[in-house]
Write an enzyme that holds these catalytic residues in place. Structure first.
Site, PDB file in Angstrom:
ATOM      1  N   THR A   1       0.854  -1.183   0.000  1.00  9.07           N
ATOM      2  CA  THR A   1       0.000   0.000   0.000  1.00  9.07           C
ATOM      3  C   THR A   1       0.896   1.240   0.000  1.00  9.07           C
ATOM      4  O   THR A   1       2.010   1.219   0.511  1.00  9.07           O
ATOM      5  CB  THR A   1      -0.939   0.021   1.218  1.00  9.07           C
ATOM      6  OG1 THR A   1      -0.176   0.104   2.423  1.00  9.07           O
ATOM      7  CG2 THR A   1      -1.804  -1.237   1.249  1.00  9.07           C
TER       8      THR A   1
ATOM      9  N   SER B   1       8.058   4.880  12.000  1.00  6.94           N
ATOM     10  CA  SER B   1       8.829   6.102  11.797  1.00  6.94           C
ATOM     11  C   SER B   1       9.666   6.374  13.035  1.00  6.94           C
ATOM     12  O   SER B   1       9.282   5.994  14.153  1.00  6.94           O
ATOM     13  CB  SER B   1       7.901   7.295  11.552  1.00  6.94           C
ATOM     14  OG  SER B   1       8.619   8.522  11.573  1.00  6.94           O
TER      15      SER B   1
ATOM     16  N   SER C   1       4.619   5.816  -4.916  1.00  4.56           N
ATOM     17  CA  SER C   1       5.685   6.815  -4.847  1.00  4.56           C
ATOM     18  C   SER C   1       6.599   6.512  -3.671  1.00  4.56           C
ATOM     19  O   SER C   1       6.280   5.684  -2.809  1.00  4.56           O
ATOM     20  CB  SER C   1       5.108   8.235  -4.700  1.00  4.56           C
ATOM     21  OG  SER C   1       4.477   8.394  -3.442  1.00  4.56           O
TER      22      SER C   1
ATOM     23  N   TYR D   1       1.141  12.798  14.364  1.00  9.26           N
ATOM     24  CA  TYR D   1       1.818  11.810  13.517  1.00  9.26           C
ATOM     25  C   TYR D   1       2.650  10.855  14.365  1.00  9.26           C
ATOM     26  O   TYR D   1       2.611   9.630  14.175  1.00  9.26           O
ATOM     27  CB  TYR D   1       2.699  12.532  12.502  1.00  9.26           C
ATOM     28  CG  TYR D   1       3.509  11.616  11.618  1.00  9.26           C
ATOM     29  CD1 TYR D   1       2.910  10.907  10.583  1.00  9.26           C
ATOM     30  CD2 TYR D   1       4.881  11.464  11.812  1.00  9.26           C
ATOM     31  CE1 TYR D   1       3.645  10.064   9.770  1.00  9.26           C
ATOM     32  CE2 TYR D   1       5.629  10.629  11.003  1.00  9.26           C
ATOM     33  CZ  TYR D   1       5.008   9.932   9.973  1.00  9.26           C
ATOM     34  OH  TYR D   1       5.754   9.098   9.176  1.00  9.26           O
TER      35      TYR D   1
ATOM     36  N   GLY E   1       2.115   2.277  -2.714  1.00  3.55           N
ATOM     37  CA  GLY E   1       3.161   1.786  -3.603  1.00  3.55           C
ATOM     38  C   GLY E   1       3.392   2.613  -4.840  1.00  3.55           C
ATOM     39  O   GLY E   1       4.144   2.203  -5.724  1.00  3.55           O
TER      40      GLY E   1
END
Length: 249
Positions: free
Chosen positions: A12, A137, A16, A150, A14
């Site tokens: 997903t 992240s 960029s 985030y 996918g």
């Protein structure tokens, strides 16, 4: 021998950045790859760029019906799934004083709810022993101003990996988190308003990274390949940082 020969993978986000680089690497390694993203033009460009055994499905990872259509396409074409890279995500920077329910919903609908649905709806197709990779992240363990919502969403992703590792252990399904640092992708530009601000953000992150530069999407794709392949057959439940050391020192 190609490390993903005969495998079926879904990525997903996918179209960029990290997702695109990983799709290309997976196809090069012998996989049949399905990429999923919101923007049809970018999906079409990705298919042309990568070539080979790749299929694009347009949709939003936060929309259950779109995910149902994705997996129906995979089931009809291949009947199974070996690798799931739940990579779709959004970043919207807001300090606490500018927090809003709309901002929260936008972030958590994609990064948390959408990711959970992406994995849940894949379960009937995932073969025993499959690999599930969740994009986390460094923000999940760091305290960067304006990244609060985030960061919280990515901390949730890390928590999912722990729980799902236990819930899926009887099927031998490995769930791992892959946490990039500052990677030079279009998402860097989406965080600010002007190209000049994007350049300044890149310089800021490069200076903060011990290796002195931004990462490349291809470098993250190499780590995704490791987690997808049998090279990581005894790796489960981890958070693997690809960050040039920024969250490690």
């Amino acid at each position: 021998m190609a490390r993903l020969q005969g495998k079926v993978a879904v990525i997903t986000g996918g179209n960029s950045g990290i997702g695109l680089a990983t799709a290309k690497r997976f196809v090069d390694e012998g996989a049949s790859v399905f990429i999923f993203g919101r923007r049809q033009a970018e999906l079409d460009n990705a298919v042309t760029l990568i070539g080979g055994d790749i299929t694009a499905v347009q949709g939003d990872a936060s929309e259950p019906r779109d995910l149902d259509r994705l997996y129906a396409t995979v089931e009809q074409a291949k009947g199974k799934l070996d690798v799931l890279f739940a990579n779709a995500g959004v970043v919207e920077l807001r300090p606490l004083e500018a927090f809003s329910t709309e901002h929260y919903d936008k972030t958590f609908d994609v990064n948390v709810r959408g990711l959970a649905l992406t994995v849940q709806k894949a379960l009937p197709l995932l073969r025993d022993g499959a690999s599930v990779i969740l994009t986390g992240s460094i923000a999940g363990v760091k305290g960067y101003p304006t990244y609060g919502t985030y960061s919280a969403s990515k901390a949730a992703v890390r928590s999912f990996a722990r729980t799902w590792t236990m819930e899926l252990k009887d099927r031998g399904i490995r769930v791992n988190t892959l946490s990039p640092g500052a990677i030079d992708t279009p998402i860097m530009d989406s965080q600010v308003s002007t190209p000049e601000e994007a350049d300044a953000l890149r310089v800021q992150f490069a200076h903060a990274t011990p290796l002195g530069r931004l990462g490349r999407p291809e470098e993250v794709a190499s780590v995704a390949l490791f987690l997808a392949s049998e090279d990581s057959s005894f790796v489960a439940g981890i958070d693997l940082f690809v960050d040039g050391g920024i969250a490690q020192v």
